[in-house]
Design a protein around this motif. Structure first.
Motif, PDB file in Angstrom:
ATOM      1  N   PHE A  45     -79.545  13.320  25.301  1.00 53.66           N
ATOM      2  CA  PHE A  45     -78.481  14.223  25.319  1.00 53.66           C
ATOM      3  C   PHE A  45     -77.385  13.845  24.888  1.00 53.66           C
ATOM      4  CE2 PHE A  45     -75.302  16.434  27.538  1.00 53.66           C
ATOM      5  CZ  PHE A  45     -74.736  17.940  26.675  1.00 53.66           C
ATOM      6  N   GLY A  46     -77.001  12.083  25.844  1.00 49.91           N
ATOM      7  CA  GLY A  46     -75.614  11.741  26.035  1.00 49.91           C
ATOM      8  C   GLY A  46     -75.617  10.647  24.260  1.00 49.91           C
ATOM      9  N   VAL A  47     -76.965  10.276  23.728  1.00 50.74           N
ATOM     10  CA  VAL A  47     -76.572  10.083  22.927  1.00 50.74           C
ATOM     11  C   VAL A  47     -75.708  10.957  21.619  1.00 50.74           C
ATOM     12  CG1 VAL A  47     -77.783   8.302  20.449  1.00 50.74           C
ATOM     13  CG2 VAL A  47     -78.606   8.769  23.221  1.00 50.74           C
ATOM     14  N   VAL A  48     -76.435  12.002  22.100  1.00 51.20           N
ATOM     15  CA  VAL A  48     -76.509  13.201  20.660  1.00 51.20           C
ATOM     16  C   VAL A  48     -74.488  13.930  20.870  1.00 51.20           C
ATOM     17  CG1 VAL A  48     -76.741  15.124  19.697  1.00 51.20           C
ATOM     18  CG2 VAL A  48     -78.234  13.587  20.203  1.00 51.20           C
ATOM     19  N   LEU A  49     -74.255  13.658  22.325  1.00 50.00           N
ATOM     20  CA  LEU A  49     -73.070  14.053  22.926  1.00 50.00           C
ATOM     21  C   LEU A  49     -71.788  13.504  22.494  1.00 50.00           C
ATOM     22  CD1 LEU A  49     -71.296  16.114  24.027  1.00 50.00           C
ATOM     23  CD2 LEU A  49     -71.321  14.503  26.547  1.00 50.00           C
ATOM     24  N   CYS A  50     -72.608  11.658  22.361  1.00 43.62           N
ATOM     25  CA  CYS A  50     -71.678  10.512  21.778  1.00 43.62           C
ATOM     26  C   CYS A  50     -71.559  10.801  20.386  1.00 43.62           C
ATOM     27  CB  CYS A  50     -72.009   9.295  22.017  1.00 43.62           C
ATOM     28  SG  CYS A  50     -71.386   8.076  21.112  1.00 43.62           S
ATOM     29  N   GLY A  51     -72.284  11.045  19.826  1.00 45.82           N
ATOM     30  CA  GLY A  51     -72.223  11.614  18.317  1.00 45.82           C
ATOM     31  C   GLY A  51     -71.355  12.440  17.963  1.00 45.82           C
ATOM     32  N   PHE A  52     -72.116  13.581  18.621  1.00 46.99           N
ATOM     33  CA  PHE A  52     -71.008  14.629  17.937  1.00 46.99           C
ATOM     34  C   PHE A  52     -69.439  14.652  18.298  1.00 46.99           C
ATOM     35  CE2 PHE A  52     -75.279  17.430  17.767  1.00 46.99           C
ATOM     36  CZ  PHE A  52     -75.177  17.214  16.900  1.00 46.99           C
ATOM     37  N   GLY A  53     -69.356  13.818  19.873  1.00 44.97           N
ATOM     38  CA  GLY A  53     -68.182  13.403  19.967  1.00 44.97           C
ATOM     39  C   GLY A  53     -67.326  13.121  18.848  1.00 44.97           C
ATOM     40  N   LEU A  54     -67.706  11.947  18.269  1.00 46.77           N
ATOM     41  CA  LEU A  54     -67.407  10.880  17.501  1.00 46.77           C
ATOM     42  C   LEU A  54     -66.901  11.869  15.894  1.00 46.77           C
ATOM     43  CD1 LEU A  54     -65.920   8.370  16.471  1.00 46.77           C
ATOM     44  CD2 LEU A  54     -68.867   7.590  16.229  1.00 46.77           C
ATOM     45  N   ALA A  55     -68.210  13.112  15.415  1.00 46.33           N
ATOM     46  CA  ALA A  55     -67.695  13.666  14.425  1.00 46.33           C
ATOM     47  C   ALA A  55     -66.379  14.545  15.025  1.00 46.33           C
ATOM     48  CB  ALA A  55     -68.907  14.308  14.376  1.00 46.33           C
ATOM     49  N   SER A  56     -66.262  15.296  16.050  1.00 42.80           N
ATOM     50  CA  SER A  56     -65.506  16.058  15.637  1.00 42.80           C
ATOM     51  C   SER A  56     -63.702  15.419  16.685  1.00 42.80           C
ATOM     52  CB  SER A  56     -65.637  16.291  17.717  1.00 42.80           C
ATOM     53  OG  SER A  56     -64.589  17.309  18.178  1.00 42.80           O
ATOM     54  N   TRP A  74     -77.401   1.184  18.250  1.00 45.80           N
ATOM     55  CA  TRP A  74     -75.951   1.728  18.393  1.00 45.80           C
ATOM     56  C   TRP A  74     -76.113   3.024  17.343  1.00 45.80           C
ATOM     57  CZ3 TRP A  74     -74.008   0.136  14.278  1.00 45.80           C
ATOM     58  CH2 TRP A  74     -75.024  -1.428  13.768  1.00 45.80           C
ATOM     59  N   LEU A  75     -77.274   2.997  16.402  1.00 46.92           N
ATOM     60  CA  LEU A  75     -77.090   2.946  15.158  1.00 46.92           C
ATOM     61  C   LEU A  75     -77.196   5.110  15.239  1.00 46.92           C
ATOM     62  CD1 LEU A  75     -78.789   1.776  12.547  1.00 46.92           C
ATOM     63  CD2 LEU A  75     -76.848   1.955  12.008  1.00 46.92           C
ATOM     64  N   ALA A  76     -78.352   5.287  16.398  1.00 46.04           N
ATOM     65  CA  ALA A  76     -78.087   6.252  16.528  1.00 46.04           C
ATOM     66  C   ALA A  76     -76.682   7.504  17.578  1.00 46.04           C
ATOM     67  CB  ALA A  76     -79.022   6.927  18.100  1.00 46.04           C
ATOM     68  N   PRO A  77     -75.546   7.413  17.528  1.00 45.78           N
ATOM     69  CA  PRO A  77     -74.910   7.738  17.949  1.00 45.78           C
ATOM     70  C   PRO A  77     -73.543   7.913  16.470  1.00 45.78           C
ATOM     71  CG  PRO A  77     -74.808   6.593  19.657  1.00 45.78           C
ATOM     72  CD  PRO A  77     -75.856   5.616  18.153  1.00 45.78           C
ATOM     73  N   ILE A  78     -73.579   6.935  16.339  1.00 48.79           N
ATOM     74  CA  ILE A  78     -73.145   7.297  14.209  1.00 48.79           C
ATOM     75  C   ILE A  78     -74.519   7.648  13.320  1.00 48.79           C
ATOM     76  CG2 ILE A  78     -72.816   5.703  11.658  1.00 48.79           C
ATOM     77  CD1 ILE A  78     -72.972   3.039  14.069  1.00 48.79           C
ATOM     78  N   SER A  79     -75.724   7.686  13.658  1.00 51.41           N
ATOM     79  CA  SER A  79     -76.509   9.190  12.817  1.00 51.41           C
ATOM     80  C   SER A  79     -75.534  10.292  13.091  1.00 51.41           C
ATOM     81  CB  SER A  79     -78.004   8.812  12.721  1.00 51.41           C
ATOM     82  OG  SER A  79     -78.389   9.750  12.576  1.00 51.41           O
ATOM     83  N   PHE A  80     -75.627  11.095  14.254  1.00 50.42           N
ATOM     84  CA  PHE A  80     -75.346  12.355  15.069  1.00 50.42           C
ATOM     85  C   PHE A  80     -73.950  11.970  14.147  1.00 50.42           C
ATOM     86  CE2 PHE A  80     -79.358  11.533  17.147  1.00 50.42           C
ATOM     87  CZ  PHE A  80     -79.537  13.127  16.761  1.00 50.42           C
ATOM     88  N   ALA A  81     -73.119  11.356  14.839  1.00 47.74           N
ATOM     89  CA  ALA A  81     -71.436  11.651  13.687  1.00 47.74           C
ATOM     90  C   ALA A  81     -71.817  11.935  12.488  1.00 47.74           C
ATOM     91  CB  ALA A  81     -71.202  10.327  13.815  1.00 47.74           C
ATOM     92  N   VAL A 109     -63.352  12.469  25.012  1.00 46.27           N
ATOM     93  CA  VAL A 109     -63.652  11.733  26.118  1.00 46.27           C
ATOM     94  C   VAL A 109     -65.593  12.495  25.647  1.00 46.27           C
ATOM     95  CG1 VAL A 109     -64.648  13.963  28.547  1.00 46.27           C
ATOM     96  CG2 VAL A 109     -62.176  13.345  27.424  1.00 46.27           C
ATOM     97  N   PHE A 110     -66.198  13.380  24.923  1.00 45.20           N
ATOM     98  CA  PHE A 110     -67.359  13.788  24.616  1.00 45.20           C
ATOM     99  C   PHE A 110     -67.723  12.350  23.896  1.00 45.20           C
ATOM    100  CE2 PHE A 110     -66.300  18.383  24.619  1.00 45.20           C
ATOM    101  CZ  PHE A 110     -66.530  18.327  25.737  1.00 45.20           C
ATOM    102  N   THR A 111     -67.296  11.624  23.765  1.00 48.18           N
ATOM    103  CA  THR A 111     -67.810  10.192  22.723  1.00 48.18           C
ATOM    104  C   THR A 111     -67.417   9.289  23.958  1.00 48.18           C
ATOM    105  OG1 THR A 111     -66.200  10.756  20.880  1.00 48.18           O
ATOM    106  CG2 THR A 111     -67.099   8.722  20.905  1.00 48.18           C
ATOM    107  N   VAL A 112     -66.910   8.775  24.719  1.00 44.61           N
ATOM    108  CA  VAL A 112     -66.675   8.124  25.787  1.00 44.61           C
ATOM    109  C   VAL A 112     -67.622   8.506  26.913  1.00 44.61           C
ATOM    110  CG1 VAL A 112     -64.503   6.642  27.114  1.00 44.61           C
ATOM    111  CG2 VAL A 112     -64.664   6.977  24.687  1.00 44.61           C
TER     112      VAL A 112
END
Length: 545
Positions: A181-192, A54-61, A227-230
């Motif tokens: 891609f799912g992990v990275v998209l979730c992270g960038f969605g969280l950033a956005s 679960w740390l990986a999406p936070i990293s990309f955020a 949507v990208f996050t979830v």
């Protein structure tokens, strides 16, 4: 005589305010770099031997916030900082036997490729729906790292840090590219989402009454970011119950032998013979338990990579020892051996050894480890280190080979090959009912390399819907279920035998059938985003002119 007011001392407030503003300005300028470094460290920490996917999406955020809206040069620099913070500690095991220079050189080279991703992500971050394009850019960079230079080095793909968790089922749909891609998209969605929330909040406080409750949903950008996050989390959760685990063709009783290796006190030639003897000895212990009725006879036995570094084709004593072990257990053994092929070239080979007929089908490792099993540009790299002459001169095999071991089809993936999508997929398409990943990690001692590789094997199990057997010379050996969970495992640097009834599966997952197409589609998304960014930039310059 009139009284005069005492002189007023000059105030220090303007100077203090100026100093404070300079500090704040410096912090604002350094924040992106700090975010990039922290993001890289978080991504490293998400990998085994810790299991914190679960740390990986936070990293990309954090990384997304750092590079958002930046110029190309800044994106490159921030990507380099992110890559170094991530890969230097992740790849520290590469220096266990040869020192820090090769380790740091490899990490720096891989970080340079990550910096290209940082530059691309910064460039597409000005586009609408930027997390989508940024995720494609990241997968494009991983596709590049998996292929170049020197046939690629996919170690450290985001997917390999997800051996468990809600994203893992995505591997069965689109392989490691879709999982990453799912992990990275979730992270960038969280950033956005965070960036958009800040922007909307500022606008609402300056131009209109503050937005309350669900009124934020009126902002389309915020809805898209949410949507990208979830969406990747929901997709993984929905796919989880459909991860294949059933025994479609019955079960096979499999024995994994971990003979262990001597750690000190023996020269090279003596150690090679000792490793073979250790695996024979552990197999003979299993045979004794079978004879006494303590355990049920397995259908097949799997030895690790390099369990016989002595060529059994030309050394009669090695041939006799392996035959003795096979006859004692009464079932075929898959033996990892270093041999000289008929054309005179050295091969890292797996040999199917029958208790009656001896050596039969063979599989030669196809993806060899550069700077280990072979040395590219040996004369050039010798300028920097004489350690290059310690690298081997192995020649790769040319095709997948599935062993038919007492009616069970075993797909072979030798150690380092588990990092390559095509090698594993080829064996399943060739008809493998169970995957075997024999490895020799003794060179890397007790480093995190073993656990990183074990995580890869767990991801591969889900990706292809196959149980994965991992026999290792010195540990960790493991039996992995088709859902990626570990049924059994050994410790390190101890002799051990694992026995398990393993489901044989014949159907192919969507990821196996789709092959390289999910990766190609995701790369196309990234390239399309970069192309759109170029067109928009040119149109903007023409408008300004």
């Amino acid at each position: 005589m009139t009284a005069t007011a005492p002189p007023v001392a000059p105030s220090d407030e303007p100077a203090e305010q100026s100093a404070l503003s300079r500090v704040r300005s410096h912090l604002r300028r350094s924040a992106p770099l700090a975010f990039a470094v922290i993001a890289g460290l978080l991504l490293y920490v998400s990998f085994p031997p810790r299991e914190l996917p679960w740390l990986a999406p936070i990293s990309f955020a954090l990384f997304g916030v750092a590079v958002y809206g930046r110029r190309l040069r800044a994106g490159f620099g921030l990507g380099l900082a992110f890559g170094l913070a991530y890969l230097v500690p992740l790849l520290s095991w590469t220096g266990v036997d040869v020192g820090p220079l090769p380790w740091l050189a490899l990490a720096a080279a891989e970080a340079l490729l990550v910096s290209l991703a940082g530059m691309g992500i910064a460039y597409v971050s000005r586009l609408p729906l930027w997390p989508l394009w940024a995720g494609g850019v990241w997968i494009a960079s991983e596709a590049l790292r998996a292929r170049a230079p020197f046939n690629g080095f996919p170690w450290g793909k985001v997917a390999f840090g997800q051996p468990s968790g809600v994203f893992l089922p995505l591997a069965s749909l689109g392989g490691t590219p879709l999982l990453g891609f799912g992990v990275v998209l979730c992270g960038f969605g969280l950033a956005s989402l965070a960036l958009r929330f800040r922007k909307v909040r500022r606008a609402s406080s300056e131009d209109a009454p503050p937005l309350k409750g669900l009124s934020f949903l009126k902002d389309k950008g915020m809805v898209a970011a949410a949507v990208f996050t979830v969406a990747p989390i929901v997709a993984g959760a929905v796919a989880m119950p459909f991860v294949a685990t059933s025994a479609e063709a019955g079960t096979a009783r499999v024995a994994l032998i971990q003979g262990n290796v001597p750690r000190m006190g023996l020269d090279f030639n003596a150690q090679r013979r000792a490793v073979l003897d250790y695996h024979v000895r552990e197999t003979m212990k299993l045979a004794a338990k079978i004879k006494s009725g303590q355990v049920k006879r397995p259908d097949l036995v799997l030895w690790p990579e390099n369990s016989s570094d002595i060529d059994p084709y030309v050394n009669q004593d090695a041939y006799d020892e392996i035959t003795k072990a096979a006859q004692a257990v009464g079932v075929p053994i898959s033996v990892g051996a270093v041999v000289t092929a008929q054309d005179g070239t050295p091969r890292n080979r797996l040999i199917q050894w029958d208790p009656k007929t001896g050596p039969g089908a063979v599989y030669d490792k196809r993806h060899l480890q550069p700077f280990g099993e072979y040395m590219p540009y040996r004369s050039f790299f010798r300028i920097f280190s004489k350690d290059v002459d310690r690298a081997g001169e192995f020649v790769p095999g040319k095709k997948p080979v599935v062993f038919d071991m007492a009616g069970t089809k075993i797909g072979n993936v030798t150690c380092y090959e588990a990092a390559f999508d095509d090698t594993v997929r080829d064996q399943v398409r060739e008809g493998a009912q169970i995957l075997s990943v024999p490895s020799n990690n003794a060179t890397f001692e007790r480093s995190q390399m073993t656990y990183q590789q074990l995580a890869m094997d767990r991801v591969r199990a889900v990706e292809h819907g196959r149980a994965v057997m991992v026999p290792v010379t010195s540990g960790v050996s493991a039996v992995i279920r088709a859902d990626g969970t570990i049924a059994q495992q050994t410790g390190m640097f101890e002799p051990a035998t694992l026995l398990a009834d393993v489901p044989k599966r014949t159907s192919q997952t969507l990821a196996t059938r789709a092959g390289v197409w999910p990766e190609a589609l995701l790369v196309a998304i990234g390239v399309g985003g970069l192309g759109w960014a170029v067109v928009r930039a040119r149109a903007g310059r023409r408008a300004d002119a």
